[in-house]
Scaffold this active site. Structure first.
Site: not given
Ligand code: FAD
Length: 470
Positions: A348, A366, A389
């Site tokens: 993230n 973007w 984004w």
């Molecule tokens: C430019 C950009 C694009 C992104 N595109 C996506 C995408 O297409 N799909 C996606 O699932 N996430 C997206 N994210 C959010 C986030 O980066 C990912 O959810 C996260 O990195 C997933 O890793 P994790 O499961 O280990 O997250 P953890 O940190 O373990 O978080 C747990 C869950 O919370 C949700 N989550 C966490 N952070 C965010 C966030 N900022 N916004 C929305 N949900 C979040 C996700 O479902 C994630 O699996 C994006 C973030 C940015 C900045």
């Protein structure tokens, strides 16, 4: 016998599945049939990544087995686009004398339009369609300001969401009981297609094993090992500090409610609802609510049109291409883009750094970055990607102001101080100290691309342009 039909989409699980649960409850022993529809042309139109589709199919196969244990056969239909879905589902319903159709809501406009057409087709034949909210904890419209309006800012939304959670204490629904056996064979699940958007990233079964069992394994491991450290370590991409559940949540292999139930039961934090990880899950909910309340976000329009009106995007294919290939000369940006290309996933913090670099230093639209991410992400999710984004480009709900521009060197020094992340994705940098790795000018001598921009100059240019138009 009047059977119930459950339509599975991005909710490939049997537990906490509202549509499945109610179909089984209502079936009164008359049998339940499940269906999933493969729409390859639609997926290409919507930029779904190859790895994501392969992961979805692998999870569909697991779901077929889980459903079979409940005596529910899964039929897989295949049509080119959403347009053909209503007729395909209706033909199936007619063939098997279906009494009613059950499915969980999806929130992006494309999916809502498809579902409205399905409901319309079924209602012409007086077959009821029952729809449920299973992808989010509280239905859209249930978290509103005191004036009854949608929240536009995250923090009060989150506060209201958590207050409602403490008050109503929602719980997951169980896996339904075994159903009366039907004499219908489940379909085989195809593994390969001609991928119109062939990004080359293959789904890796080793990195992302399919199935709800694997999702729970990750969740328990996360709660046991990383939940308490998450607030302090989640921003460091070299550490395995986050849950890596996003592909599972995106395909609905596990639900947010199931994650919350597990935390409540297994974490030793009495204040678990206020925990940062729960807040991240609420971001996911926030973006889904926004899509419904502010439909322009579905159409690739910014939440804050007035901010975008002040910006003028540039089109420079060579800069965009360098960003895509991870050849910008800025180590943390390049490492992130390589991680995305090679695995279909990116941390993230690095998503934020790479998105800020593209929009605020290269001044590229973007939308281009968002499409590229969708084409490569195994966890590609329309609402979260659009939200992420727009936030990064400062044109989204609750986004940072445009003048806040990430400095990729400073970000790398703070969040990858030993250069472990950069060294992993750019092995040629592995043996150098972090100062050499992160400074684009010093690293030029290390067989690295020359920096494609002068950071200080571009930052100033962006700020001047923004101020001049404000
Ligand atoms: C430019 C950009 C694009 C992104 N595109 C996506 C995408 O297409 N799909 C996606 O699932 N996430 C997206 N994210 C959010 C986030 O980066 C990912 O959810 C996260 O990195 C997933 O890793 P994790 O499961 O280990 O997250 P953890 O940190 O373990 O978080 C747990 C869950 O919370 C949700 N989550 C966490 N952070 C965010 C966030 N900022 N916004 C929305 N949900 C979040 C996700 O479902 C994630 O699996 C994006 C973030 C940015 C900045």
């Amino acid at each position: 016998m009047k059977k119930r039909l459950v339509w599975f989409r991005n909710d490939l699980r049997t537990g906490d599945h509202h549509a499945l649960y109610h179909a089984c409850k209502d079936s009164a022993g008359e049998g339940v049939l499940a269906v999933a529809v493969i729409t390859p042309k639609q997926w290409a139109l919507q930029d779904e990544a190859k790895s994501k589709i392969q992961f979805w199919l692998a999870n569909l196969e697991k779901l077929r087995d889980d459903l079979s244990a409940l005596n529910i056969p899964l039929i897989v239909l295949r049509v080119p686009t959403n347009r053909e879905v209503p007729a395909a589902l209706f033909d199936l319903a007619s063939k098997f004398s279906i009494e009613s159709l059950y499915f969980n809501r999806e929130y992006p406009e494309y999916e809502q339009r498809r579902d409205a057409l399905v409901i319309n087709r079924f209602s012409q034949a007086s077959i009821p369609c029952l729809t449920f909210d299973s992808d989010i904890v509280f239905p859209v419209g249930n978290i509103l300001t005191k004036q009854g309006l949608p929240f536009k800012v995250f923090t009060p939304f989150c506060r209201a969401w958590k207050a409602q959670f403490s008050e109503s204490l929602p719980q997951s629904l169980p896996v339904p009981q075994q159903q009366a056996s039907l004499n219908i064979s489940a379909s085989t699940i195809p593994k390969e297609f001609i991928y119109a958007v062939d990004t080359g990233v293959q789904w890796s079964e080793t990195l992302w094993p399919a199935g709800t069992e694997e999702a729970y394994r990750r969740l328990y491991r996360f709660i046991h090992s990383n939940f308490n450290k998450y607030p302090t370590q989640r921003d460091f991409p070299a550490l395995p500090a986050t849950s890596s559940l996003s592909p599972y949540l995106s395909c609905g292999v596990i639900s947010v409610q199931q994650c919350l139930d597990a935390i409540q039961t297994y974490s030793d934090d009495p204040e678990w609802l206020q925990h940062q990880w729960v807040t991240e899950l609420v971001w996911r909910e926030f973006y889904r609510h926004l899509l419904v309340h502010f439909p322009q976000m579905n159409r690739w329009q910014p939440f804050k049109g007035e901010v975008e009106a002040r910006l003028s995007w540039e089109t420079d294919e060579s800069l965009f291409d360098a960003w895509c290939q991870g050849e910008t000369g800025f180590a943390i940006v390049d490492a992130g883009m390589k991680q995305l290309k090679e695995t279909g996933w990116m941390h993230n913090r690095v998503r934020m750094i790479t998105a800020s670099f593209l929009t605020k230093l290269l001044r590229q639209d973007w939308r281009r970055g968002a499409r590229y991410f969708m084409q490569h992400l195994i966890d590609g999710d329309f609402a979260s990607n659009m939200g992420g984004w727009q936030w990064s480009a400062s044109v989204g709900a609750d986004a940072a102001p445009y003048f806040r521009i990430f400095n990729p060197m400073r970000q790398a020094e703070r969040f990858d101080p030993e250069g472990e992340y950069v060294g992993e994705w750019i092995p040629s940098l592995g043996n150098y100290n972090s100062l050499q790795q992160h400074d684009p000018l010093l690293s030029t001598s290390l067989n690295r691309p020359r920096p494609i921009i002068d950071y200080a100059l571009e930052r100033k240019y962006s700020l001047d342009a923004y101020k001049a138009n404000s």
